[in-house]
Design a protein around this motif. Structure first.
Motif, PDB file in Angstrom:
ATOM      1  N   VAL A  54     -32.148  15.666 -70.222  1.00 41.34           N
ATOM      2  CA  VAL A  54     -30.772  15.168 -70.252  1.00 41.34           C
ATOM      3  C   VAL A  54     -30.138  15.525 -68.917  1.00 41.34           C
ATOM      4  CG1 VAL A  54     -28.505  15.324 -71.357  1.00 41.34           C
ATOM      5  CG2 VAL A  54     -30.588  15.443 -72.753  1.00 41.34           C
ATOM      6  N   ALA A  55     -29.519  14.542 -68.275  1.00 44.62           N
ATOM      7  CA  ALA A  55     -28.906  14.741 -66.967  1.00 44.62           C
ATOM      8  C   ALA A  55     -27.392  14.734 -67.093  1.00 44.62           C
ATOM      9  CB  ALA A  55     -29.357  13.653 -65.996  1.00 44.62           C
ATOM     10  N   VAL A  56     -26.775  15.881 -66.797  1.00 44.36           N
ATOM     11  CA  VAL A  56     -25.318  15.983 -66.771  1.00 44.36           C
ATOM     12  C   VAL A  56     -24.862  15.783 -65.335  1.00 44.36           C
ATOM     13  CG1 VAL A  56     -23.341  17.511 -67.102  1.00 44.36           C
ATOM     14  CG2 VAL A  56     -25.234  17.551 -68.743  1.00 44.36           C
ATOM     15  N   LEU A  57     -23.957  14.846 -65.136  1.00 42.79           N
ATOM     16  CA  LEU A  57     -23.501  14.581 -63.774  1.00 42.79           C
ATOM     17  C   LEU A  57     -22.186  13.823 -63.787  1.00 42.79           C
ATOM     18  CD1 LEU A  57     -25.876  11.790 -62.314  1.00 42.79           C
ATOM     19  CD2 LEU A  57     -25.707  12.365 -64.707  1.00 42.79           C
ATOM     20  N   PRO A  58     -21.306  14.118 -62.806  1.00 42.87           N
ATOM     21  CA  PRO A  58     -20.060  13.355 -62.699  1.00 42.87           C
ATOM     22  C   PRO A  58     -20.340  11.989 -62.081  1.00 42.87           C
ATOM     23  CG  PRO A  58     -20.197  14.980 -60.939  1.00 42.87           C
ATOM     24  CD  PRO A  58     -21.401  15.182 -61.797  1.00 42.87           C
ATOM     25  N   LEU A  59     -19.791  10.951 -62.684  1.00 42.60           N
ATOM     26  CA  LEU A  59     -20.031   9.598 -62.191  1.00 42.60           C
ATOM     27  C   LEU A  59     -18.712   8.840 -62.111  1.00 42.60           C
ATOM     28  CD1 LEU A  59     -23.233   8.610 -64.232  1.00 42.60           C
ATOM     29  CD2 LEU A  59     -23.116   9.326 -61.827  1.00 42.60           C
ATOM     30  N   GLY A  60     -18.563   8.063 -61.027  1.00 40.29           N
ATOM     31  CA  GLY A  60     -17.340   7.291 -60.865  1.00 40.29           C
ATOM     32  C   GLY A  60     -17.578   6.005 -60.096  1.00 40.29           C
ATOM     33  N   GLY A  61     -16.813   4.983 -60.417  1.00 39.61           N
ATOM     34  CA  GLY A  61     -16.873   3.719 -59.697  1.00 39.61           C
ATOM     35  C   GLY A  61     -18.159   2.949 -59.952  1.00 39.61           C
ATOM     36  N   ALA A  62     -18.317   1.841 -59.201  1.00 40.08           N
ATOM     37  CA  ALA A  62     -19.506   0.996 -59.350  1.00 40.08           C
ATOM     38  C   ALA A  62     -20.793   1.737 -59.000  1.00 40.08           C
ATOM     39  CB  ALA A  62     -19.352  -0.255 -58.484  1.00 40.08           C
ATOM     40  N   PRO A  63     -20.820   2.582 -57.944  1.00 46.19           N
ATOM     41  CA  PRO A  63     -22.060   3.324 -57.668  1.00 46.19           C
ATOM     42  C   PRO A  63     -22.448   4.249 -58.812  1.00 46.19           C
ATOM     43  CG  PRO A  63     -20.607   3.371 -55.758  1.00 46.19           C
ATOM     44  CD  PRO A  63     -19.806   2.816 -56.897  1.00 46.19           C
ATOM     45  N   GLY A  64     -21.465   4.872 -59.454  1.00 44.01           N
ATOM     46  CA  GLY A  64     -21.762   5.753 -60.573  1.00 44.01           C
ATOM     47  C   GLY A  64     -22.353   4.995 -61.751  1.00 44.01           C
ATOM     48  N   ALA A  65     -21.811   3.825 -62.032  1.00 43.83           N
ATOM     49  CA  ALA A  65     -22.342   3.008 -63.129  1.00 43.83           C
ATOM     50  C   ALA A  65     -23.776   2.596 -62.849  1.00 43.83           C
ATOM     51  CB  ALA A  65     -21.462   1.781 -63.335  1.00 43.83           C
ATOM     52  N   LEU A  66     -24.072   2.297 -61.579  1.00 44.93           N
ATOM     53  CA  LEU A  66     -25.426   1.898 -61.214  1.00 44.93           C
ATOM     54  C   LEU A  66     -26.399   3.070 -61.332  1.00 44.93           C
ATOM     55  CD1 LEU A  66     -27.180  -0.393 -60.341  1.00 44.93           C
ATOM     56  CD2 LEU A  66     -26.431  -0.059 -57.974  1.00 44.93           C
ATOM     57  N   VAL A  67     -25.952   4.264 -60.950  1.00 40.39           N
ATOM     58  CA  VAL A  67     -26.787   5.457 -61.109  1.00 40.39           C
ATOM     59  C   VAL A  67     -27.149   5.650 -62.583  1.00 40.39           C
ATOM     60  CG1 VAL A  67     -26.766   7.984 -61.019  1.00 40.39           C
ATOM     61  CG2 VAL A  67     -26.023   6.672 -59.039  1.00 40.39           C
TER      62      VAL A  67
END
Length: 315
Positions: A54-67
């Motif tokens: 399980v990967a916990v990570l902060p994600l934001g914007g279009a790049p975050g959604a792609l990650v």
């Protein structure tokens, strides 16, 4: 299950170019896009080995959604922490002669509320974790003591922590006594504030890092191999490698191999060396599968070659 924490993930774009010429228009021969960040790579290696992560990570914007989409496609459970800023995008230019030029963006600045949400996500998913791997640089907004806070909270909940970071963040976290730290030679030299020229120098530095608070030290020495120093002994591991294609993510693959094998003792070191050796023979940041491993090429010994000079000494 291995839980990974990546405070500053990225969307990595790699372009293959014939040669890098400043001021010129360069046409790429190929391109690829990967989810990036040291903890993300550990999760990718664990998933490639067929284990749950399980990967916990902060994600934001279009790049975050792609990650998140790219990780999901690789069978990785994502525990995203929504943040206002966009996840950083990094660029790598790979020349035909093997030279790699990287441009790493700073990443978003996390607010106090977002930092607390990130800690909450770690706590929420740590109950089922055999190990928690906290990896990489800290984004803007997080104090150097942030990893130390994670270690203390994880230990309070009964979890084991593996830490892969450097500089002040590492020194601060050592006070909280992480179960294992995984520096490379440069980070190890920085931690003890002196150069390393031999395997013996690296061993002494690893022992000092243990004295600072680390339960065990898994030190990557590049082409020379790896050291494991713990309260039960010290071992040196190396492997035969026919062709080096890319060392991107090799250290992360090593940490994954170490944790997959239990995270303690010479057997775990052998797994770490096998995974790292397999990773450098694969393109880009591709993580090895069990079919890529060659355990027979790995040697682990308690007879450490103290006088062996490092191929790439750290000044």
């Amino acid at each position: 299950m291995i839980l990974t924490v990546t405070p500053n993930p990225s969307l990595d774009r790699t372009y293959e170019v014939p040669v890098l010429e400043r001021g010129e228009v360069i046409r790429a021969d190929g391109e690829r896009m990967d989810p990036g960040g040291k903890g993300v790579n550990v999760s990718r290696a664990v998933a490639a080995a067929g284990r749950r992560t399980v990967a916990v990570l902060p994600l934001g914007g279009a790049p975050g959604a792609l990650v998140a989409d790219l990780l999901d496609a690789q069978g990785i459970e994502v525990a995203p922490v929504p943040v206002a800023g966009a996840t950083r995008s990094n660029i790598a230019l790979a020349e035909a002669d093997g030279v790699l030029t990287k441009i790493n963006a700073p990443g978003p600045e996390l607010s106090a509320a977002e930092q607390e949400l990130l800690l909450d996500a770690v706590r929420a998913h740590s109950a089922d974790a055999d190990w928690i791997a906290c990896c990489g640089s800290l984004p803007r907004g997080l104090a150097p003591s942030w990893y130390a806070d994670v270690v203390m909270r994880a230990h309070a909940g009964g979890a084991r922590i593996a830490l892969d970071t450097s500089g002040r963040a590492l020194l601060e976290a050592l006070r909280a006594r992480p179960d294992v730290v995984k520096p490379n030679a440069e980070e190890l030299a920085e931690a003890v504030a002196r150069p390393l020229a031999t395997v013996g120098d690296a061993l002494k530095a690893a022992e000092e890092v243990r004295a600072m608070g680390a339960g065990a030290v898994l030190a990557s020495l590049g082409a020379d191999g790896q050291l494991l120093v713990s309260d039960t002994g010290a071992w040196f591991g190396s492997a035969r490698v026919s062709t080096v294609r890319s060392n991107v993510g090799a250290g992360d693959a090593s940490l994954a191999g170490f944790l997959i094998a239990g995270g303690t003792g010479p057997e775990a070191l052998a797994s770490a060396v096998a995974h790292g050796a397999a990773a450098v023979q694969l393109p880009g940041s591709v993580m090895p599968t069990p079919a890529d491993l060659d355990p027979a090429a790995v040697t682990v010994t308690a007879d450490i070659p103290l006088d062996r000079e490092l191929t790439e000494p750290v000044s």
